[in-house]
Design a protein around this motif. Structure first.
Motif, PDB file in Angstrom:
ATOM      1  N   LEU A   1      -9.100  41.351   8.053  1.00 44.08           N
ATOM      2  CA  LEU A   1      -8.076  40.774   7.189  1.00 44.08           C
ATOM      3  C   LEU A   1      -8.481  39.402   6.661  1.00 44.08           C
ATOM      4  N   LEU A   2      -9.315  38.680   7.437  1.00 45.91           N
ATOM      5  CA  LEU A   2      -9.818  37.392   6.945  1.00 45.91           C
ATOM      6  C   LEU A   2     -10.631  37.599   5.683  1.00 45.91           C
ATOM      7  N   MET A   3     -11.474  38.619   5.668  1.00 43.75           N
ATOM      8  CA  MET A   3     -12.268  38.908   4.475  1.00 43.75           C
ATOM      9  C   MET A   3     -11.361  39.322   3.314  1.00 43.75           C
ATOM     10  N   VAL A   4     -10.283  40.043   3.634  1.00 37.02           N
ATOM     11  CA  VAL A   4      -9.319  40.429   2.594  1.00 37.02           C
ATOM     12  C   VAL A   4      -8.646  39.188   2.025  1.00 37.02           C
ATOM     13  N   PHE A   5      -8.265  38.281   2.904  1.00 29.73           N
ATOM     14  CA  PHE A   5      -7.581  37.053   2.488  1.00 29.73           C
ATOM     15  C   PHE A   5      -8.463  36.250   1.528  1.00 29.73           C
ATOM     16  N   VAL A   6      -9.746  36.106   1.874  1.00 27.98           N
ATOM     17  CA  VAL A   6     -10.666  35.356   1.023  1.00 27.98           C
ATOM     18  C   VAL A   6     -10.848  36.061  -0.315  1.00 27.98           C
ATOM     19  N   ALA A   7     -10.983  37.389  -0.289  1.00 29.82           N
ATOM     20  CA  ALA A   7     -11.237  38.156  -1.515  1.00 29.82           C
ATOM     21  C   ALA A   7     -10.090  38.028  -2.508  1.00 29.82           C
ATOM     22  N   VAL A   8      -8.856  38.168  -2.014  1.00 27.98           N
ATOM     23  CA  VAL A   8      -7.714  38.140  -2.929  1.00 27.98           C
ATOM     24  C   VAL A   8      -7.356  36.728  -3.368  1.00 27.98           C
ATOM     25  N   SER A   9      -7.958  35.687  -2.669  1.00 34.20           N
ATOM     26  CA  SER A   9      -7.662  34.294  -3.018  1.00 34.20           C
ATOM     27  C   SER A   9      -8.614  33.739  -4.063  1.00 34.20           C
ATOM     28  N   LEU A  10      -9.694  34.430  -4.348  1.00 38.84           N
ATOM     29  CA  LEU A  10     -10.702  33.917  -5.270  1.00 38.84           C
ATOM     30  C   LEU A  10     -10.173  33.628  -6.671  1.00 38.84           C
ATOM     31  N   PRO A  11      -9.271  34.450  -7.221  1.00 36.00           N
ATOM     32  CA  PRO A  11      -8.804  34.171  -8.596  1.00 36.00           C
ATOM     33  C   PRO A  11      -8.146  32.806  -8.758  1.00 36.00           C
ATOM     34  N   THR A  12      -7.583  32.243  -7.709  1.00 37.93           N
ATOM     35  CA  THR A  12      -6.916  30.945  -7.837  1.00 37.93           C
ATOM     36  C   THR A  12      -7.898  29.829  -8.160  1.00 37.93           C
ATOM     37  N   LEU A  13      -9.185  30.055  -7.918  1.00 39.63           N
ATOM     38  CA  LEU A  13     -10.191  29.028  -8.193  1.00 39.63           C
ATOM     39  C   LEU A  13     -10.350  28.776  -9.681  1.00 39.63           C
ATOM     40  N   ALA A  14      -9.981  29.798 -10.500  1.00 40.19           N
ATOM     41  CA  ALA A  14     -10.170  29.672 -11.952  1.00 40.19           C
ATOM     42  C   ALA A  14      -9.299  28.582 -12.560  1.00 40.19           C
ATOM     43  N   SER A  15      -8.199  28.259 -11.913  1.00 39.03           N
ATOM     44  CA  SER A  15      -7.295  27.238 -12.464  1.00 39.03           C
ATOM     45  C   SER A  15      -7.728  25.817 -12.134  1.00 39.03           C
TER      46      SER A  15
END
Length: 1000
Positions: free
Chosen positions: A871-885
């Motif tokens: 789930l840690l890997m899932v958490f990191v994966a789904v959080s990546l789009p927030t970096l674009a802002s």
């Protein structure tokens, strides 16, 4: 006390023993009278005797009467010695004492003790009519004369020769040694005695004149004697070192030299402690160590070449002395039967001596002095006093027998300086003066060598002293010898440190940072631009210090090297010293001090300031350490020590967290600085990691940092750091980095647990965009997850630089370790990875990270732990789009990364996934595929967003996927293309390249 008196040549030992007996008796009575509580002591003794035995000691009344009678001992003994008024034995000294008590100029004119003054007679045996008197102590003769004529003072008024002899003794000294450091003030005692005797006014005037003469001239006379003896003994020791065979014929010169030097040293010691003169210059001799050193050198020659001397005198006794003695016996006009038998046996024993007999020779020789003594007693019909030539020959033969059988005893008799044991303050003061004078420091080893004399400091008349005071005295002498050797090593260490400091300064001038100004001046000179202020002094170039117009110009380094070579000669003079069954090794003292100082110097050269968090650059420290080591290696030219052992002991300790004394090392200092200063500023956003430069670089911020990160983290600095710390130190650095990563992972797991339900749903809903968007809004601490993962990536990037530097340094020593090999069983694979990691080689799975993460406390089941990791890997994966802002998420091709270090996420994701799923024995490849699918799905949704603020760095975040795949040994580009269109990546690279070109 009785002894036959005679005025000619007789048996030396009998005369000497008689005079020694008189002096010992006088000394004992004087010392007894100086004990203030003597009456109380004998009273307590008698009381103790009565309590123990029930009755008082029978001899107590006599003992008490003696104490009363000898209240004034000299006055009482003057009455006792009236029958000995002729003092015939003292008149024998008329031939010896004036010849011994000459000035230095007279010695110099006579070329006393010189072997090279007459080269043609160099091999001739040294002979004298009074052989035993030639090395007789001057102090002993003065005691005989002073005490003898005080007790038998009538001769002073009746015999001019006696008066002359006595006055000469009074002019030479102001005090005599009674016992150890107890002295007898000659002039005062003699004047107090004679003042009450009628008709002795002239003698009192003579005493006062002699006292003035002694006070004004004795000091300078003895100073000049010591000056002469220094050069004479140096010449003698040098010649004998080159030609030890001369010890045979010139043995008398050696023992004369030792005796003369011993007398002058003891005179100075006694009078310096009892100065009766305002001016003390004559009693301070800063060159006394040189004289003692040459004495020790002569003693060493005698001990080393003792067999040569014994062989020579065995042949001399049998081949020459026996023949001459036989002729003298044959020419005797009257020779009674008993004496004839003795003499014949004497000659036969000497004739039969042979070198091949070995120890038998010594047993035969020991019989000779007893036979000689028989001919000297009053009952003997054949008196030596009537046969002077026979007496001379007998004394000569006894000296020759001592050269065979009693060399050690002769050394003690002529050169024993154990009296220093009772003048410890003066002894230590002389040692300090020796060290302070560079020209004398080469002789400082004589002081610990003198400690070997102290084994004979006990008195033969006090045998019980050996048992009662030996332990205390032993500890004192051992501590004294230890102090001397320790101070010598400290002095040498300080000189070496000063030289190292000078060399480090010179090495610092060659650092690249100092050449910028020179290059600037050269460039401006070509372009004819004016630089600098007018009148500004030109900077001296390195190497100027070696340019000299005159060799007489001595630099500070020259002085230091000269002083060091002198002191190292002393330390290297003897390999071992044996003092009371304890062995001292001077070189080990120096080695120990060098290790301690080298350790402190290395740590000191880091210039670490905890308050300002400043520290020296690794390359500069490495330069200084190399300069220091170069100096230390040169020490092997001066002293026979293993400097490699010093390097191994010190440098290996510096690769650990603490040294052997519990002090911090350069490993702990640099580890602490890189973690707490450099990497902390990275996490604060003041520093970024630039992959293109392989270094951390300062970012423009409002608060400028006090250091330039690039100057501490580029490849050259990291190589210098790895060379300083070595594999062990770099391992400690890695373990410290892993501990910080482990702490971050623990916090990430807590965040996963908080969002576990949402993440579990998102894990299976990545193909449902609307549902994923709704679930994403329910997540908490998204920014915290990304920040912590970025910190982990930064730490891993720094470790990657450190490992690369270690690999570059160790590459030649580990050529066989090119890669980690293929997958095998878990334990074998981890062993291979650990070995490779220690050599700096890259590994698919970081063993240090695996160890750090597996050591975390686990309060839940393995299945739950595995689920949290997924789930840690899932958490990191789904959080990546927030970096674009994030405005700082823009990718820069020039640095091949992002200014907010999100490019480090690639390394963090791969390394954390590999470590976690290795621990839980899961499939790393499957989990990373799952991560890639989730990350691709989440990033593709950014393309559908219409908010420009949310998607302003969309292309930069797209590139993050490519970095993750390129960084991973488990993912491929084919797999990425199946999840994420490659055209998006290509367009992203193209867009960023065009943007960068426009900016420039």
């Amino acid at each position: 006390i009785a002894c036959p008196s005679f005025r000619g040549n007789g048996e030396f030992d009998l005369t000497k023993n008689y005079l020694d007996l008189v002096v010992t008796y006088t000394t004992l009575m004087i010392i007894l009278s100086r004990i203030e509580e003597r009456k109380a002591i004998i009273g307590l003794y008698n009381y103790a005797h009565e309590m123990t035995h029930g009755a008082s000691d029978r001899e107590y009344p006599r003992l008490g009467q003696m104490i009363v009678d000898y209240e004034n001992p000299l006055k009482k003994m003057m009455e006792e010695f009236v029958p000995h008024g002729k003092v015939g034995e003292l008149f024998v000294l008329q031939m010896v004492y004036p010849r011994r008590n000459l000035s230095a100029d007279q010695w110099r004119n006579a070329q006393l003790l010189s072997l090279i003054s007459a080269p043609s007679t160099m091999l001739n045996p040294a002979q004298s009519d009074t052989m035993p008197c030639e090395y007789l102590s001057l102090d002993t003769m003065e005691k005989w004369i002073v005490f003898g004529f005080i007790l038998c003072h009538v001769a002073l008024n009746s015999d001019a020769a006696a008066l002359s002899l006595w006055k000469l003794a009074l002019q030479s000294s102001t005090c005599l040694c009674l016992f150890r450091d107890e002295v007898f003030h000659i002039h005062k005692a003699a004047e107090d005695l004679f003042v009450n005797i009628r008709g002795y006014n002239k003698r009192i005037n003579d005493i006062r004149e002699c006292k003035e003469q002694a006070l004004s001239h004795a000091g300078s006379m003895h100073r000049e004697r010591r000056k002469f003896l220094r050069s004479a003994l140096k010449e003698l020791a040098t010649v004998l070192a080159d030609q030890p065979g001369l010890l045979g014929p010139k043995a008398l010169f050696v023992f004369m030299a030792l005796s003369f030097a011993r007398d002058e040293i003891i005179w100075l010691l006694r009078h310096a402690d009892n100065i009766q003169k305002k001016s003390t210059d004559d009693f301070i001799d800063k060159h006394i160590a040189e004289l003692i050193f040459y004495m020790e050198e002569l003693r060493a020659h005698v001990r080393k070449y003792g067999p040569v001397m014994q062989r020579y005198y065995v042949q001399y006794l049998s081949g020459f002395d026996a023949v001459v003695l036989n002729e003298l016996v044959q020419n005797l006009s009257v020779c009674p039967e008993d004496e004839s038998i003795i003499m014949s046996s004497f000659v036969n024993t000497m004739t039969s001596l042979s070198v091949k007999q070995g120890k038998t020779v010594k047993w035969k020789i020991r019989e000779i002095p007893g036979r000689v003594a028989y001919t000297s007693v009053s009952k003997a019909s054949l008196g030596l006093a009537d046969h002077k030539e026979l007496g001379k020959m007998m004394n000569t033969i006894i000296f020759h027998t001592k050269m065979v059988d009693s060399l050690v005893e002769m050394l003690v008799e002529t050169s024993d300086l154990s009296i220093f044991c009772f003048y410890s303050r003066a002894f230590e003061k002389m040692f300090q003066q020796c060290l302070e004078l560079p020209s004398q420091s080469r002789h400082s080893v004589c002081f610990p060598l003198l400690c070997t004399h102290f084994m004979s400091c006990t008195h033969e008349l006090c045998p019980e002293e050996v048992n009662t005071h030996m332990h205390t005295k032993t500890q004192f002498v051992l501590s004294l010898c230890n102090m001397f050797l320790d101070e010598m090593a400290k002095q040498a260490r300080n000189l070496i440190t000063d030289i190292c400091t000078e060399q480090c300064t010179l090495s610092d001038q060659l650092l690249p940072k100092h050449c910028a100004k020179t290059i600037s001046q050269a460039v401006n000179k070509k372009s004819k631009k004016a630089t600098g202020k007018k009148g500004e002094p030109e900077r001296e170039k390195p190497g100027v210090e070696s340019m000299r117009k005159n060799r007489l110009l001595v630099t500070n380094l020259d002085k230091l090297h000269t002083a060091l070579s002198e002191l190292c000669f002393s330390i290297n003079y003897v390999p071992n010293l044996i003092v009371w069954e304890h062995t001292f090794t001077p070189r080990e003292y120096l080695t120990s001090h060098l290790e301690i100082r080298f350790t402190k110097s290395i740590v000191g050269m880091t210039m670490y300031n905890q308050a300002t968090q400043e520290i020296a650059k690794p390359s500069e420290l490495l330069t200084s350490v190399r300069a220091y080591m170069t100096v230390l290696q040169s020490i092997e030219n001066y002293v026979t020590i293993d400097i490699t052992r010093v390097f191994n002991n010190v440098l290996l300790q510096q690769t650990q967290h603490l040294d052997s004394h519990g002090e911090p090392t350069i490993t702990s200092l640099y580890t602490n600085w890189y973690l707490e200063t450099l990497l902390r500023q990275v996490s604060n956003g003041h520093i970024a990691y630039f992959p293109a430069m392989k270094a951390f670089v300062n970012l423009p911020t409002e608060n400028e940092l006090t250091f330039n990160a690039e100057e501490y983290s580029d490849i050259s600095e990291m190589r210098s750091l790895s060379e300083l710390l070595g594999p062990y130190g770099m391992k400690f650095l890695s373990e410290s980095l892993m501990w910080h990563i482990s702490s971050q992972v623990a916090e990430l797991k807590k965040l996963v647990v908080e969002n576990m339900e949402v993440l579990t749903q998102m894990r299976t809903s990545f193909d449902k965009p609307d549902h994923m968007a709704a679930l994403f809004k329910k997540l908490t601490s998204v920014d915290s997850v990304l920040k912590r993962m970025t910190i982990i990536g930064v730490i891993l990037s720094f470790r990657s630089l450190a490992q690369e530097a270690l690999r570059d340094m160790r590459f030649r020593m580990s050529r066989s370790l090119r890669s980690c090999g293929c997958f095998v069983c878990f334990q074998v694979a981890m062993n291979v990875y650990e070995l490779s990691s220690a050599a700096g080689l890259p590994c698919e799975i970081d063993p240090a990270l695996v160890v750090a993460l597996s050591s975390q406390k686990k309060n839940i089941s393995p299945e739950e732990e595995y689920k949290i990791a997924c789930l840690l890997m899932v958490f990191v994966a789904v959080s990546l789009p927030t970096l674009a802002s994030n405005v700082m998420s823009q990718y820069s091709p020039a640095i091949e990364g992002h200014c907010n270090n999100i490019h480090c996420l690639a390394k963090a994701i791969n390394q954390i996934a590999a470590a976690l799923f290795t621990i839980h024995k899961g499939s790393i490849e499957d989990r990373l595929k799952e991560f890639l699918a989730l990350a691709s799905s989440s990033l593709l949704k950014i393309g559908q967003e219409t908010d420009k603020m949310t998607t302003r760095n969309r292309e930069s975040v797209y590139l993050l996927l490519d970095m993750i795949v390129q960084e991973s040994p488990f993912l491929t580009m084919d797999l990425l293309e199946s999840c994420f269109p490659y055209v998006l990546l290509r367009n992203a690279y193209h867009t960023k390249q065009i943007h960068t070109t426009r900016v420039h």
